[in-house]
Design a protein around this motif. Structure first.
Motif, PDB file in Angstrom:
ATOM      1  N   VAL B   8       0.872  -1.179   0.000  1.00  0.00           N
ATOM      2  CA  VAL B   8       0.000   0.000   0.000  1.00  0.00           C
ATOM      3  C   VAL B   8       0.905   1.224   0.000  1.00  0.00           C
ATOM      4  O   VAL B   8       1.794   1.332   0.845  1.00  0.00           O
ATOM      5  N   ILE B   9       0.720   2.117  -0.931  1.00  0.00           N
ATOM      6  CA  ILE B   9       1.527   3.343  -0.950  1.00  0.00           C
ATOM      7  C   ILE B   9       0.676   4.488  -0.392  1.00  0.00           C
ATOM      8  O   ILE B   9      -0.329   4.870  -0.981  1.00  0.00           O
ATOM      9  N   GLY B  10       1.071   4.999   0.763  1.00  0.00           N
ATOM     10  CA  GLY B  10       0.337   6.089   1.410  1.00  0.00           C
ATOM     11  C   GLY B  10      -0.358   5.583   2.664  1.00  0.00           C
ATOM     12  O   GLY B  10      -1.067   4.585   2.637  1.00  0.00           O
ATOM     13  N   ASP B  45      -6.093  12.142  11.647  1.00  0.00           N
ATOM     14  CA  ASP B  45      -7.377  12.636  11.175  1.00  0.00           C
ATOM     15  C   ASP B  45      -7.192  13.995  10.495  1.00  0.00           C
ATOM     16  O   ASP B  45      -7.229  15.035  11.137  1.00  0.00           O
ATOM     17  N   ARG B  46      -7.015  13.957   9.185  1.00  0.00           N
ATOM     18  CA  ARG B  46      -6.784  15.197   8.453  1.00  0.00           C
ATOM     19  C   ARG B  46      -8.022  16.094   8.487  1.00  0.00           C
ATOM     20  O   ARG B  46      -7.930  17.318   8.493  1.00  0.00           O
ATOM     21  N   VAL B  47      -9.207  15.471   8.531  1.00  0.00           N
ATOM     22  CA  VAL B  47     -10.445  16.258   8.546  1.00  0.00           C
ATOM     23  C   VAL B  47     -10.485  17.184   9.772  1.00  0.00           C
ATOM     24  O   VAL B  47     -10.965  18.297   9.709  1.00  0.00           O
ATOM     25  N   ARG B  48      -9.927  16.707  10.869  1.00  0.00           N
ATOM     26  CA  ARG B  48      -9.941  17.520  12.088  1.00  0.00           C
ATOM     27  C   ARG B  48      -8.625  18.262  12.292  1.00  0.00           C
ATOM     28  O   ARG B  48      -8.324  18.742  13.382  1.00  0.00           O
ATOM     29  N   LEU B  49      -7.829  18.342  11.224  1.00  0.00           N
ATOM     30  CA  LEU B  49      -6.495  18.914  11.327  1.00  0.00           C
ATOM     31  C   LEU B  49      -6.492  20.265  12.068  1.00  0.00           C
ATOM     32  O   LEU B  49      -5.655  20.530  12.915  1.00  0.00           O
ATOM     33  N   SER B  50      -7.463  21.112  11.746  1.00  0.00           N
ATOM     34  CA  SER B  50      -7.458  22.462  12.315  1.00  0.00           C
ATOM     35  C   SER B  50      -7.615  22.459  13.825  1.00  0.00           C
ATOM     36  O   SER B  50      -7.256  23.438  14.482  1.00  0.00           O
ATOM     37  N   GLY B 275      -9.060   6.624  -2.534  1.00  0.00           N
ATOM     38  CA  GLY B 275      -8.930   7.937  -1.905  1.00  0.00           C
ATOM     39  C   GLY B 275      -8.802   9.042  -2.944  1.00  0.00           C
ATOM     40  O   GLY B 275      -9.211   8.908  -4.095  1.00  0.00           O
ATOM     41  N   GLU B 276      -8.197  10.131  -2.517  1.00  0.00           N
ATOM     42  CA  GLU B 276      -8.182  11.328  -3.361  1.00  0.00           C
ATOM     43  C   GLU B 276      -7.345  11.186  -4.626  1.00  0.00           C
ATOM     44  O   GLU B 276      -7.508  11.951  -5.559  1.00  0.00           O
ATOM     45  N   CYS B 277      -6.414  10.217  -4.655  1.00  0.00           N
ATOM     46  CA  CYS B 277      -5.579  10.106  -5.853  1.00  0.00           C
ATOM     47  C   CYS B 277      -6.301   9.346  -6.966  1.00  0.00           C
ATOM     48  O   CYS B 277      -5.833   9.308  -8.099  1.00  0.00           O
TER      49      CYS B 277
HETATM   50  C1  FAD Z   1      -7.511  21.061   6.644  1.00  0.00           C
HETATM   51  C2  FAD Z   1      -8.335  20.020   5.943  1.00  0.00           C
HETATM   52  C3  FAD Z   1      -9.691  19.902   6.268  1.00  0.00           C
HETATM   53  C4  FAD Z   1     -10.472  18.936   5.639  1.00  0.00           C
HETATM   54  N1  FAD Z   1     -11.788  18.847   5.986  1.00  0.00           N
HETATM   55  C5  FAD Z   1     -12.544  17.900   5.402  1.00  0.00           C
HETATM   56  C6  FAD Z   1     -13.925  17.742   5.750  1.00  0.00           C
HETATM   57  O1  FAD Z   1     -14.463  18.482   6.580  1.00  0.00           O
HETATM   58  N2  FAD Z   1     -14.642  16.754   5.174  1.00  0.00           N
HETATM   59  C7  FAD Z   1     -14.075  15.897   4.266  1.00  0.00           C
HETATM   60  O2  FAD Z   1     -14.752  14.984   3.792  1.00  0.00           O
HETATM   61  N3  FAD Z   1     -12.779  16.022   3.896  1.00  0.00           N
HETATM   62  C8  FAD Z   1     -12.001  17.002   4.434  1.00  0.00           C
HETATM   63  N4  FAD Z   1     -10.697  17.120   4.070  1.00  0.00           N
HETATM   64  C9  FAD Z   1     -10.177  16.204   3.025  1.00  0.00           C
HETATM   65  C10 FAD Z   1      -9.751  14.867   3.632  1.00  0.00           C
HETATM   66  O3  FAD Z   1      -8.779  15.071   4.602  1.00  0.00           O
HETATM   67  C11 FAD Z   1      -9.212  13.988   2.507  1.00  0.00           C
HETATM   68  O4  FAD Z   1     -10.272  13.699   1.638  1.00  0.00           O
HETATM   69  C12 FAD Z   1      -8.647  12.658   3.011  1.00  0.00           C
HETATM   70  O5  FAD Z   1      -7.595  12.858   3.908  1.00  0.00           O
HETATM   71  C13 FAD Z   1      -8.159  11.844   1.807  1.00  0.00           C
HETATM   72  O6  FAD Z   1      -7.499  10.676   2.256  1.00  0.00           O
HETATM   73  P1  FAD Z   1      -6.347  10.045   1.394  1.00  0.00           P
HETATM   74  O7  FAD Z   1      -5.846   8.883   2.186  1.00  0.00           O
HETATM   75  O8  FAD Z   1      -6.822   9.843   0.030  1.00  0.00           O
HETATM   76  O9  FAD Z   1      -5.222  11.165   1.322  1.00  0.00           O
HETATM   77  P2  FAD Z   1      -4.284  11.712   2.486  1.00  0.00           P
HETATM   78  O10 FAD Z   1      -4.986  11.708   3.772  1.00  0.00           O
HETATM   79  O11 FAD Z   1      -3.726  12.990   1.977  1.00  0.00           O
HETATM   80  O12 FAD Z   1      -3.136  10.635   2.556  1.00  0.00           O
HETATM   81  C14 FAD Z   1      -2.224  10.404   1.537  1.00  0.00           C
HETATM   82  C15 FAD Z   1      -0.916  10.009   2.162  1.00  0.00           C
HETATM   83  O13 FAD Z   1      -0.088   9.447   1.188  1.00  0.00           O
HETATM   84  C16 FAD Z   1       1.225   9.922   1.361  1.00  0.00           C
HETATM   85  N5  FAD Z   1       1.982   9.774   0.102  1.00  0.00           N
HETATM   86  C17 FAD Z   1       1.867  10.516  -1.019  1.00  0.00           C
HETATM   87  N6  FAD Z   1       2.746  10.059  -1.953  1.00  0.00           N
HETATM   88  C18 FAD Z   1       3.418   9.022  -1.390  1.00  0.00           C
HETATM   89  C19 FAD Z   1       4.455   8.152  -1.855  1.00  0.00           C
HETATM   90  N7  FAD Z   1       4.974   8.257  -3.047  1.00  0.00           N
HETATM   91  N8  FAD Z   1       4.908   7.203  -1.010  1.00  0.00           N
HETATM   92  C20 FAD Z   1       4.399   7.069   0.245  1.00  0.00           C
HETATM   93  N9  FAD Z   1       3.421   7.863   0.720  1.00  0.00           N
HETATM   94  C21 FAD Z   1       2.936   8.830  -0.097  1.00  0.00           C
HETATM   95  C22 FAD Z   1       1.027  11.346   1.800  1.00  0.00           C
HETATM   96  O14 FAD Z   1       2.175  11.842   2.467  1.00  0.00           O
HETATM   97  C23 FAD Z   1      -0.163  11.202   2.729  1.00  0.00           C
HETATM   98  O15 FAD Z   1       0.239  10.917   4.045  1.00  0.00           O
HETATM   99  C24 FAD Z   1      -9.896  18.085   4.663  1.00  0.00           C
HETATM  100  C25 FAD Z   1      -8.541  18.217   4.336  1.00  0.00           C
HETATM  101  C26 FAD Z   1      -7.766  19.170   4.963  1.00  0.00           C
HETATM  102  C27 FAD Z   1      -6.304  19.302   4.577  1.00  0.00           C
END
Ligand code: FAD
Ligand code: SRM
Ligand code: SF4
Ligand code: FES
Lengths: 115, 832
Positions: B8-10, B45-50, B275-277
């Motif tokens: 798993v990457i990430g 918990d990025r959603v609660r980051l603030s 996820g977001e990617c």
């Molecule tokens: C301040 C803030 C407030 C938010 N509020 C809300 C909200 O109220 N409601 C909501 O639904 N969403 C909210 N979000 C969005 C939510 O946080 C994201 O949708 C969620 O975190 C996505 O999860 P993810 O795992 O796809 O990405 P992420 O949580 O970003 O995780 C991706 C991880 O992969 C790592 N990574 C990247 N490239 C590589 C690599 N090559 N090798 C290894 N690791 C790597 C990154 O460093 C990161 O740690 C908010 C985001 C932020 C920043």
């Protein structure tokens, strides 16, 4: 995994300095230790609250959760297992545990330090 | 394929959820999992980051659970994927895979304007970003945020919390353009204005300029103006992190992102993206709920299941600014032929819009600004019939929006894709409270906005919600009070042995301590009672973040002689305490160490002061305005009455703190209507108001009785207070107590005015006992060596002061050394 370094026992006070279920702080080899005398025995943990960084755990409330003897941090109320030091509310968080015993009416503490 | 090597990457929110979901479905450990993480800390918990800026620590945001058979390589980002050899390489090694899951999230988009590389320009994505912002903000005054969307407003609030004045620059003509419409945006702007955040709409940032120190100093805008800024946060959108996939030759979505089908698989059958990617069928989703859905889909597929992506819920709610904003479904009304119903009330600043299907039968989406109480129910009703008539739904109290009317298919918790049917099934299986529903269904465990609806669904299913205090007592506070009173129990150990189980905890022990104190069972620090007291009662002072204490002497009615003022000044000077005038018309002295408390109080008591109970769930202050003695409008002696009331009720312990105020005329300078009991003078007597408070959920007190004589007034307050103390729940203030009372204010009147329950004589007697048995808690401590011996730093080194308490001087006074994180006095509703 880490080797555990054991130190020697330090006499801290007489048992009648402790009230049941109410903590005191002690200084042992320069380390602040919180000491509790509960129905489950004597317990010693670091006085430093790992979540806030303040040295206050000796002032927390002693109790139990599902049979486990516990201490609640006085600052933000996270609950710790007095036997292992593990935080029961936040996975991965723990407070250092030390050894405590009572001999001839004297309370003794021995630091346990990972290192 | 349902086992082998999985990489798993990430390790972000979705990557972590995926590992949890896979482990739950693959308990045998058929998949050996390696997680490669770029960040140095496990998932949080990025959603609660603030919340980090509200004093929530990085540890509290942790989402990571360790699993057997999963190795986590922190700080080791993947650099390349070799699809032919099926290996992922990092700077330190190679990892063979049978299946590969990309969960790399997004990166913040930084617009290509000059100056973005300057010191003081930040993005807002990771804990490290926030830590860097906090460190840079120290000593700076003006901040700016580029971007007025959800994230930009969160960042603006963060800058406010750090003490910076803040500007927001948004390219669109309104704030939160993705979520709200023009009218909603206009209403939102009024709230944001009130917070002192300046908004610049419809303009772009054309350059970021540096100052003499080389750091950022100003933003230039497309309308030719410039704004000062010595710290800038760029929150202008996000872009999927698809570089690894791009380099490996995998197809991407039309606007970037790793292209996957509805099973979340890429063109390579061994590689998945979540996820977001991930661009699911071409679309990237920037919210956590659809991300979690992709994690569940892939976990299911990897154990041989057939799950597909259910479609995205894009509902959002603004957090943290203290402004209710919600947007869900087809908020912009893009569906062919749709209708909308809107409601605007400039006075209460509420805007609401519902988007309905062309036959006005089906709810398609909506926008709420100013009052989002109907949000959980409305969001769950999207795509289904309206749960009530549109106007009833939009009524500001959300009165018509009852979850009980939802169909079984309605999604109650969108973060975790839980339907009403799932919740009802869990209730039928025996879940009897919100905690149970959370662990059975996961509903309510992410953003928490559906928790009120879970309660409504329990109600609708006729499940009486447990009033048990905690695991040690099945009884409510009120029931315990009766038992303690009727059976004459004086100790916690007897109470828990006879009516509970276990050894108690930080919930039930202070409750029992308070009940015993209300019933006058002796000094709160005597014998076993001492071990029950909450943090602050432990030493009869308020614990501060650094382990020191504050001292608040009582100043009844806020009236104080010059001599006493001088004593407070001398004590503060001699013990080097920080002093501040409180919001309760008295003076707080901060930074006292445990062993100094008795010495400080010795001086204060000798000068005629007594405990102000700032530490207790007890009467705090009775504020006063100056009243008829001096004021040209005053019609009664408000100070005199305030002093008399404060002296009468001082030391009275209650389920929560009690506050009061007396105003000398209807101009209400003492703010009596924001108090648990407030008194306003009339030409002929006093008007009594009850059930007000400020704080977390402000509420104006209700008029209870008019034109009372002083004697009649005091009798009513006596009864009101004792009845409250006997029957309220733990930590329930008078407002909540009255609101929860069947029959409300009328019932209260019948009990304490008309004596419908025949209780009045008893209530009167209880108050008389309190008044006659009062003695100052601090004087009692000073007079008793046994109580005093508690006040030492270390049991084996009483002469050593706690070395962790240190001060720096700021604005001429001592302040705690070591960081000034904001203190959280109460959590706003939107956080868990
Ligand atoms: C301040 C803030 C407030 C938010 N509020 C809300 C909200 O109220 N409601 C909501 O639904 N969403 C909210 N979000 C969005 C939510 O946080 C994201 O949708 C969620 O975190 C996505 O999860 P993810 O795992 O796809 O990405 P992420 O949580 O970003 O995780 C991706 C991880 O992969 C790592 N990574 C990247 N490239 C590589 C690599 N090559 N090798 C290894 N690791 C790597 C990154 O460093 C990161 O740690 C908010 C985001 C932020 C920043
Ligand atoms: C000192 C003071 C702030 C100031 O510098 O002015 C203050 C400080 C604290 N407040 Fe307050 N409040 C102070 C006035 C207020 C007011 C204004 C007022 O009373 O006029 C309010 C809003 C009015 C109200 O209570 O209805 C207020 C609403 C709160 C709340 C939220 C209560 C609520 O019902 O939502 C809390 C949290 C709680 O009690 O659970 C709180 C809790 C606290 C605590 C006790 C937090 C704690 O447990 O450590 C703080 C203790 C500080 C200390 O160590 O002394 N404080 N607090 C004020 C002390 C007044 C006094 O002389 O006693
Ligand atoms: S409330 Fe009335 S009496 Fe009191 S200060 Fe204000 S105007 Fe004067
Ligand atoms: S809707 Fe977010 S936790 Fe339920």
């Amino acid at each position: 995994m880490n080797p555990t370094m054991t130190r020697s026992w330090t006499t801290v006070c007489t048992l009648d300095h402790l009230d049941p279920d109410r903590g005191v702080a002690a200084l042992v080899d320069g380390v602040q230790v919180a000491l509790f005398w509960t129905a489950d025995g004597l317990f010693a943990i670091d006085n430093r609250d790992p979540v806030s960084g303040a040295y206050v755990l000796s002032r927390g409330i002693v109790g139990s959760r599902g049979g486990v003897p516990t201490l609640a941090s006085p600052l933000h109320k996270q609950v710790y297992d007095l036997r292992s030091g593990d935080c029961l509310d936040l996975p991965g968080v723990a407070v250092a545990r030390h050894d405590a015993r009572c001999r001839n009416g004297l309370v003794e503490v021995r630091l346990r330090q990972e290192g | 394929m349902s086992g082998g090597e999985l990489v798993v990457i990430g390790n972000g929110m979705v990557g972590q959820r995926f590992v949890d979901a896979l482990r739950a479905r693959d308990p045998e450990g058929g998949w050996r999992v390696t997680v490669l993480a770029e960040e140095d800390r496990p998932a949080y918990d990025r959603v609660r980051l603030s919340a980090y800026f509200d004093g929530v620590s990085a540890d509290e945001l942790n989402l990571h659970t360790p699993h057997e058979g999963v190795r986590l390589r922190l700080g080791e980002p993947a650099i390349a994927v070799d699809r032919e050899r099926r290996v992922v390489s990092t700077a330190v090694g190679e990892y063979q895979y049978d299946a590969l899951v990309l969960a790399t999230g997004s990166y913040p988009f930084v617009p290509p304007v000059p100056g973005t590389e300057l010191p003081g320009v930040f993005v807002y994505r990771t804990l490290d970003d926030l830590a860097a912002i906090r460190a840079y903000a120290g000593g700076r005054r003006v901040g700016a945020v580029i971007g007025g969307g959800l994230l930009g407003l969160e960042a603006a609030n963060a800058l406010r919390l750090l003490g910076l004045s803040t500007d927001v620059v948004e390219f669109a003509p309104r704030l939160m353009p993705v979520q709200v419409d023009q009218a909603g945006g206009a209403m939102l702007r009024r709230y944001v204005d009130d917070l002192g955040v300046r908004t610049h709409l419809g303009v772009a940032t054309t350059a970021i300029r540096s100052g003499p120190d080389g750091g950022v100093a100003a933003l230039e805008l497309s309308d030719g103006t410039a704004i000062d800024a010595d710290l800038v946060v760029v929150a202008a959108g996000i872009r999927p992190r698809d570089q690894l996939a791009r380099d490996a030759g995998l197809p991407l979505g039309p606007r970037g992102g790793v292209l996957v089908d509805a099973t979340c698989r890429t063109a390579d059958e061994r590689i998945w993206a979540i996820g977001e990617c991930a661009a699911v069928d071409g679309t990237c989703h920037g919210l956590v709920a659809p991300g979690y859905a992709t994690a569940e889909v892939v976990a299911d597929r990897l154990v041989g299941g057939a799950a597909t992506f259910p479609g995205a819920d894009t509902a959002t709610k603004l957090k943290l600014l203290g402004v209710d904003v919600a947007s869900f479904g087809d908020a912009h009304g893009t569906t062919e032929g749709c209708l909308d119903v809107t409601f605007t009330d400039p006075a209460t600043r509420v805007y609401a819009k519902l988007v309905l299907s062309d036959d006005a039968r089906t709810l398609l989406g909506g926008v709420l600004v100013g009052d989002a109480s109907a949000y959980p129910t409305l969001r769950a009703s999207v795509g289904g019939p309206l749960p009530a008539a549109p106007l009833a739904l939009l009524a500001p109290d959300g009165g018509g929006a009852d979850a009980g009317a939802l169909p079984a298919t309605a999604q109650v918790c969108s973060c975790n894709a839980v339907t009403r049917g799932d919740v009802d099934a869990a209730i039928a299986d025996g879940c009897a409270d919100v905690a149970g529903l959370k662990s059975c269904t996961r509903a309510g465990t992410s953003c928490g906005s559906c928790v009120p609806m879970l309660k409504q669904l329990l109600d609708a299913a006729g499940v009486a919600q447990s009033s048990a205090l905690c695991e040690h007592f099945d009884l409510s506070r009120r029931e315990l009070f009766e038992i303690v009173q009727v059976r004459g129990i004086h100790t916690f150990s007897r109470l828990v042995a006879e009516h509970g189980r276990g050894r108690g905890c930080d919930i039930c022990k202070p409750v029992v301590a308070s009940i015993l104190a209300s019933l006058g069972a002796g000094h709160v620090l005597d014998g076993e009672q001492a071990s029950l007291q909450d943090t602050n009662d432990h030493f009869l002072a308020n614990l501060q973040r650094d382990g020191s204490y504050s001292v608040v002497p009582r100043i009844p009615g806020g009236e104080i002689t010059p001599e006493k003022l001088i004593v407070i000044g001398e004590v503060a000077r001699d013990f080097q305490l920080y002093t501040k005038i409180t919001g309760g018309q008295r003076i707080d002295l901060f930074g006292a160490r445990v062993e100094q408390l008795p010495q400080i109080w010795r001086r204060l008591v000798d000068a005629g002061f007594e405990s102000g109970h700032a530490y207790g769930k007890a009467l705090r202050t009775v504020k006063s305005c100056v009243g008829e003695t001096w004021c040209r409008y005053g019609v009664q002696d408000s100070v005199g009455l305030a002093v008399a009331l404060e002296l009468r009720y001082r030391g009275l312990r209650a389920p929560h703190k009690l506050k009061s105020a007396v105003s000398g005329c209807a101009r209400e300078c003492a703010e009596a209507r924001s108090k648990d009991f407030g008194i306003i003078a009339t030409e002929t007597g006093w008007n009594l108001y009850v059930g007000g408070n400020g704080g977390f959920r402000p509420r104006h007190a209700d008029l209870f009785a008019t034109d009372l004589s002083t004697e009649a007034l005091v009798t009513l307050i006596d009864r009101f207070l004792i009845y409250y103390i006997r029957t309220a729940d733990r930590l329930q203030r008078t407002a909540g107590w009255i609101e929860a009372m069947e029959g409300g204010l009328d019932h209260l009147r019948s009990v304490i005015v008309d004596d419908s329950l025949g209780l009045c004589a008893d209530l009167d007697a209880a108050m008389a006992r309190h008044v006659s048995s009062y003695s100052d808690e601090w004087r009692d401590v000073l007079d008793d060596p046994d109580r005093l011996r508690r006040y030492t730093s270390f049991v084996n080194a009483p002469e050593v002061p706690d070395p962790s308490i240190t001060f720096v001087r700021e604005r001429g006074q001592p302040m705690p050394a070591g960081g000034t994180q904001p203190i959280t006095l109460g959590l706003p509703e939107v956080r868990r």
